[in-house]
Design a protein around this motif. Structure first.
Motif, short mmCIF file in Angstrom:
data_model
loop_
_atom_site.label_atom_id
_atom_site.label_comp_id
_atom_site.label_asym_id
_atom_site.label_seq_id
_atom_site.Cartn_x
_atom_site.Cartn_y
_atom_site.Cartn_z
N GLU A 1 -1.13 14.26 5.13
CA GLU A 1 -2.41 12.77 5.28
C GLU A 1 -1.92 11.26 4.61
O GLU A 1 -1.82 10.60 5.44
CB GLU A 1 -3.27 13.00 4.46
CG GLU A 1 -3.79 15.20 4.48
CD GLU A 1 -4.96 15.30 3.60
OE1 GLU A 1 -5.05 15.22 2.78
OE2 GLU A 1 -5.52 16.85 3.52
N ASP A 2 -1.06 11.14 3.61
CA ASP A 2 -0.44 10.24 2.95
C ASP A 2 0.29 9.31 4.05
O ASP A 2 0.72 8.31 4.46
CB ASP A 2 0.04 10.36 1.76
CG ASP A 2 -0.92 10.78 0.56
OD1 ASP A 2 -2.03 10.18 0.56
OD2 ASP A 2 -0.82 10.83 -0.62
N MET B 1 -10.57 11.88 7.43
CA MET B 1 -9.32 10.94 7.57
C MET B 1 -9.31 9.67 8.69
O MET B 1 -9.08 9.14 8.99
CB MET B 1 -8.10 11.78 7.58
CG MET B 1 -7.75 11.69 5.92
SD MET B 1 -6.33 12.49 6.19
CE MET B 1 -5.20 11.79 6.91
N VAL C 1 6.62 9.76 1.01
CA VAL C 1 6.32 9.02 1.55
C VAL C 1 6.56 7.87 2.04
O VAL C 1 8.07 7.71 3.44
CB VAL C 1 4.53 8.48 2.03
CG1 VAL C 1 4.32 7.70 3.22
CG2 VAL C 1 3.66 9.60 1.54
N GLY D 1 -0.95 17.04 1.83
CA GLY D 1 -0.99 15.64 1.01
C GLY D 1 -0.29 14.75 1.33
O GLY D 1 -0.74 13.09 1.83
N ILE D 2 0.80 14.89 1.29
CA ILE D 2 2.39 14.05 2.02
C ILE D 2 1.70 13.41 3.02
O ILE D 2 1.98 12.68 3.58
CB ILE D 2 3.48 14.65 1.71
CG1 ILE D 2 4.44 14.83 0.20
CG2 ILE D 2 4.33 14.23 2.01
CD1 ILE D 2 4.14 13.75 -0.28
N GLU E 1 -1.43 7.83 6.78
CA GLU E 1 -2.45 6.99 7.00
C GLU E 1 -0.91 5.64 6.21
O GLU E 1 -1.60 4.49 6.60
CB GLU E 1 -3.08 6.69 4.94
CG GLU E 1 -4.27 7.38 5.30
CD GLU E 1 -5.09 7.69 4.13
OE1 GLU E 1 -5.25 6.52 3.66
OE2 GLU E 1 -5.71 8.69 3.98
N ALA E 2 -0.35 5.92 5.94
CA ALA E 2 1.43 4.94 5.54
C ALA E 2 1.80 4.30 7.23
O ALA E 2 1.71 3.69 7.40
CB ALA E 2 2.34 5.50 5.06
N HIS F 1 -1.21 2.52 8.81
CA HIS F 1 -0.89 1.03 8.36
C HIS F 1 0.33 0.20 8.73
O HIS F 1 0.49 -1.12 9.06
CB HIS F 1 -1.13 1.38 6.63
CG HIS F 1 -0.54 -0.71 5.67
ND1 HIS F 1 -1.63 -1.11 6.10
CD2 HIS F 1 0.79 -0.87 6.02
CE1 HIS F 1 -1.44 -1.68 5.30
NE2 HIS F 1 -0.19 -1.91 5.22
N LYS G 1 0.63 -1.20 0.23
CA LYS G 1 -0.21 0.24 -0.11
C LYS G 1 1.08 1.02 -0.29
O LYS G 1 0.03 2.85 -0.45
CB LYS G 1 -0.66 -0.30 1.77
CG LYS G 1 -2.20 -0.71 1.42
CD LYS G 1 -2.97 -1.17 2.30
CE LYS G 1 -4.31 -1.20 2.54
NZ LYS G 1 -4.99 -1.86 3.30
N ILE G 2 1.70 1.40 0.11
CA ILE G 2 2.95 2.49 0.77
C ILE G 2 3.82 2.33 -0.82
O ILE G 2 4.75 1.13 -0.85
CB ILE G 2 3.81 2.19 1.92
CG1 ILE G 2 2.66 2.55 3.17
CG2 ILE G 2 4.31 3.22 1.83
CD1 ILE G 2 3.75 1.57 3.98
N THR G 3 3.60 2.80 -1.38
CA THR G 3 4.36 2.59 -2.79
C THR G 3 5.35 3.78 -2.80
O THR G 3 6.10 4.63 -1.59
CB THR G 3 3.44 3.35 -4.35
OG1 THR G 3 3.78 4.73 -3.46
CG2 THR G 3 2.69 3.20 -4.31
#
Length: 122
Positions: free
Chosen positions: A36-37, A73, A11, A33-34, A40-41, A44, A5-7
């Motif tokens: 926020e990602d 979020m 991030v 945006g970074i 989530e990462a 995870h 899920k983490i490209t």
């Protein structure tokens, strides 16, 4: 643990910096945006301390344009450790209610957040 899920990208590099250095230099200067990602990462990957740290930067960067997205979020984060982000969003929305209510996506605000904002403004 799944990590697909983490490209690879900004991030991923920030996660590596956190893992190896136990800090991220210039975290608050990162694009929203970074961040926020990254939240989530970090969630995870179960990096609870990073989740807590990123929340502060997200709260510091709240604007009328991102407050609804960031409120949504909170429901995605499985660690349920977004109390600081939640408090910051409620406080921001309560102070800027007239501007937030003018947004087209105002109806997307999670019910729990909206309820807290209403209680704050009593």
């Amino acid at each position: 643990m799944e990590i697909e899920k983490i490209t690879y990208g900004q991030v991923f590099l920030l996660i590596l910096e956190w893992i190896y250095c136990d800090e991220i230099e210039g975290l608050g200067k990162q694009d929203g945006g970074i961040l926020e990602d990254l939240l989530e990462a970090a969630d995870h990957l179960k990096l609870q301390d990073l989740v807590i740290l990123v929340q502060k930067s997200l709260v510091d960067g709240l604007t009328v344009n991102n407050v609804v997205r960031r409120a949504k979020m909170i429901k995605k984060i499985s660690l349920k450790e977004c109390k600081e982000l939640e408090k910051g969003i409620v406080k921001y929305m309560a102070r800027n209610l007239d501007q937030v209510f003018k947004r087209e996506d105002v109806m997307e605000i999670p019910t729990e957040i909206f309820y807290q904002v209403c209680k704050t403004n009593q």
